[in-house]
Design an enzyme around this catalytic site. Sequence first.
Site, PDB file in Angstrom:
ATOM      1  N   ASP A  80       0.834  -1.195   0.000  1.00 15.43           N
ATOM      2  CA  ASP A  80       0.000   0.000   0.000  1.00 15.43           C
ATOM      3  C   ASP A  80       0.879   1.259   0.000  1.00 15.43           C
ATOM      4  O   ASP A  80       2.070   1.226   0.325  1.00 15.43           O
ATOM      5  CB  ASP A  80      -0.903  -0.024   1.230  1.00 15.43           C
ATOM      6  CG  ASP A  80      -2.183   0.769   1.045  1.00 15.43           C
ATOM      7  OD1 ASP A  80      -2.323   1.463   0.019  1.00 15.43           O
ATOM      8  OD2 ASP A  80      -3.063   0.693   1.934  1.00 15.43           O
ATOM      9  N   GLU A 100       2.732   6.942  -2.578  1.00 18.54           N
ATOM     10  CA  GLU A 100       2.472   8.111  -3.427  1.00 18.54           C
ATOM     11  C   GLU A 100       2.989   9.402  -2.788  1.00 18.54           C
ATOM     12  O   GLU A 100       3.552  10.254  -3.478  1.00 18.54           O
ATOM     13  CB  GLU A 100       0.965   8.271  -3.688  1.00 18.54           C
ATOM     14  CG  GLU A 100       0.288   7.061  -4.297  1.00 18.54           C
ATOM     15  CD  GLU A 100      -0.256   6.116  -3.233  1.00 18.54           C
ATOM     16  OE1 GLU A 100      -0.778   5.055  -3.610  1.00 18.54           O
ATOM     17  OE2 GLU A 100      -0.166   6.443  -2.023  1.00 18.54           O
ATOM     18  N   ASP A 139      -8.843   3.879  -3.245  1.00 19.11           N
ATOM     19  CA  ASP A 139     -10.004   4.124  -2.384  1.00 19.11           C
ATOM     20  C   ASP A 139     -11.170   4.721  -3.170  1.00 19.11           C
ATOM     21  O   ASP A 139     -11.109   5.873  -3.609  1.00 19.11           O
ATOM     22  CB  ASP A 139      -9.616   5.056  -1.239  1.00 19.11           C
ATOM     23  CG  ASP A 139      -8.539   4.452  -0.353  1.00 19.11           C
ATOM     24  OD1 ASP A 139      -8.279   3.245  -0.475  1.00 19.11           O
ATOM     25  OD2 ASP A 139      -7.945   5.200   0.453  1.00 19.11           O
TER      26      ASP A 139
END
Length: 791
Positions: A426, A429, A493
Amino acid sequence: MKFNDGFWLLKSGVKPYFALQVVKAEPTETGSCIHNYSVHCPTEGVVGVKIKHFARDDPSPSIPLFPDSPPIRNVEVGRDGETLSISSAGLTAVVTQNPYSISFKSPKRELTSSGQKYVALYDVPSQWTLGTAANSSCLMTDIGSNPNPVAKPETVRYLNSELNISPGELIYGFGEQFGAFVKNGQCVKLWNQDGGTSSDQAYKCVPFYITNRNYGVFINNPGEVEVEVGSEKVSRVGMSVAESNLEYFIIYGETPLEILERYTRMTGRPALLPNWTFGLWLSTSFLTSYSSETVSGFLQGMQQRDCPVRVFHLDCFWMKQYEWCSFTFDPENFPDPKAYLSEIKSKYGVKICLWINPYISQLSPIFHEGAKNGYFIKRKDGSIWQWDLWQPGLAVVDFTNPAAAKWYADKLVALLDLGVDCFKTDFGERIPYASVVFHDGSNPMDMHNMYSIIYNELVFNILKTRFGEGEAVLFARASFAGGQRFPVHWGGDCESTWEAMAETIRGCLSLTSSGFAFASHDIGGFEGHPPPEIYQRWVAFGLFSSHSRLHGSSSYRVPWQYGEDAAKTMSKFLNAKHELMPYLYQLAIESNSTGAPIQRAMFIEFPQDRTTHHLDQQYMLGPSLLVAPVFVPLGQETEYYIPAGKWTYYWDQSRLVEGPTWIHEHVPLDEIPVWIRPGTVLCIGPKAIGRPDYEYGQNASIHAYGLVDGQVATVKIPPQKGIKPVAVLKVVNEGNSFSLSVTEGSCELSFLGVHGTGVIQQISGGEKVEESSGYVGIKLVGNPKEVKCVF
């Protein structure tokens, strides 16, 4: 970046320095050096243009080129007076010297061009640069991230190059973009950000776009690139960087798949994945209970409802709250993690995936070890870069430090020793770039996007080292150019709405139009609790995606929470995916060798059908299956398009539709429109086999759909591991006969279905067991090497 006020005027204070003419040209073996330009051919069908203002080293880090497959040298350089040319595999670049221009041509037409005043340096007052992704990001503006911001210079110098947009030309790609699928009219900011699917930010920016005009463009720059796609000058694509160098490649192909093959030759092929990854993934979800009772109850409930889980994922709370990441199981919930994982793996037949990220909380027990040894990204004053967004006082691992990379890797290897099979990588970024330094001296602006590649490559290679070639898989969120080498990637998401489901499919199709073979998403949406109807529609979409994961934020995604009918529907779709695995896994093998995506935007398969060029709510699953997810409530008609030919409905194969046509229909919740393309031959696995990984050549069925007279089709039956097919089948429809033969290897075929045929008079190698209008089903007897039918 927009430099103009309208078409004729520049913004106040902007000063241009245009490239007007060539004053010196020198041919080389791979192209021509034109003043501060290099026009060259790195591999066949590709021409690169490198524009240099000031000499400087290549970016650090740079995008790796040809990491898997070598370039194919095929180039001719020519000169006719003041005109220079370079040609390769149907693509020719023609350069005129005064005034300077460059045009790119195929054998049939001009593809695009860069004309007079299309290339320039611009000195831009800082006020016009404040809206760039880097300047407006929270990493730049938040006091925790950037407590001592450096004053902006009065003027920023940009290098800009433009390419022509022809009438009717459409542009796609740029990685996983959730806005309009056709990018014309958009300003695309290639700068990875953590913004969800409902914004113009993207987790996976890729500096590549593909057009419906037989070419793609790869911008070879790891840093911030702004692309004005007809959004400043409406008939041009403008590519700008706040640097002194810019390189782009024109990639020609007679088909979109050929363009993607050449692009992925340059930036890397998607890795071959283990076949178990194509099964159903079930997550604990995020803010939920991770107790052994809950987990066992879910896995048992899925088995009882014929929805077998192949991968079970433990999200963040396998570690203690506020300690992410510690890489240590929370002893309160998991007192003996090795025994716990062993038990659920043996009892439920699942692989185990763990959530990780490259951020280390200040409350993590390993934080001080990392700080002491210099394993984190630092500020320019030598202190550790930290902030509080996501975890208290988190730091970011500096993977450019070999010792830090090994330290991180060792933590993951210890988890593999406990029985973990793969990782959800995960985040990655929000990598700082303002007033920070990396261990190896990399430019922070170049590292921001490239960090996701370095992070995912490290984790992927740990898995490959442990389990072997073709046995590694990630579930990654962030990526960049070349990231397709480390699959799988999911869409981040999203909300639990019809609109978010549509955002998700646009993101998937943009990503797979950008060199990525696989795409996944959170079935049902991540945020919120989906209504049962949306959940069931998303389940259908998810199970007809390359990879399928049930995951949410504060609520579970097991089907019985949305009604027992949802579980029955899921079982139906999951069984269909298992049956299709011989087809799907062969596609994965081909992706590894050609870069072809599994989920394909319609224009990729039907470039000659202009109706397909705008379609973003349906797709091809490989070359043979059209999938049209439903985005409307019950009681409303869904709408989708069928290209030319006689197509067969997957769920009721007596239903045929002649295209081209638009379908308007009410679709029951236990169906998703799936149509089989005419001319297809499918290898189908046994019913109710209960898993995606099985021997595809045993008890398989072959179904041929609408083969035309004279058509010869080849079908490869893939192995469980590796790439060599266990068998190669040849199907011939000629005159009044139809034949199926095994030409290589061996397999055990149990059934042959011939669709779109006349009345069969004679069969050798089998016996007719089903017959209806235009269809005959044949039970194969004695595992024949050849079956022949005479009409």
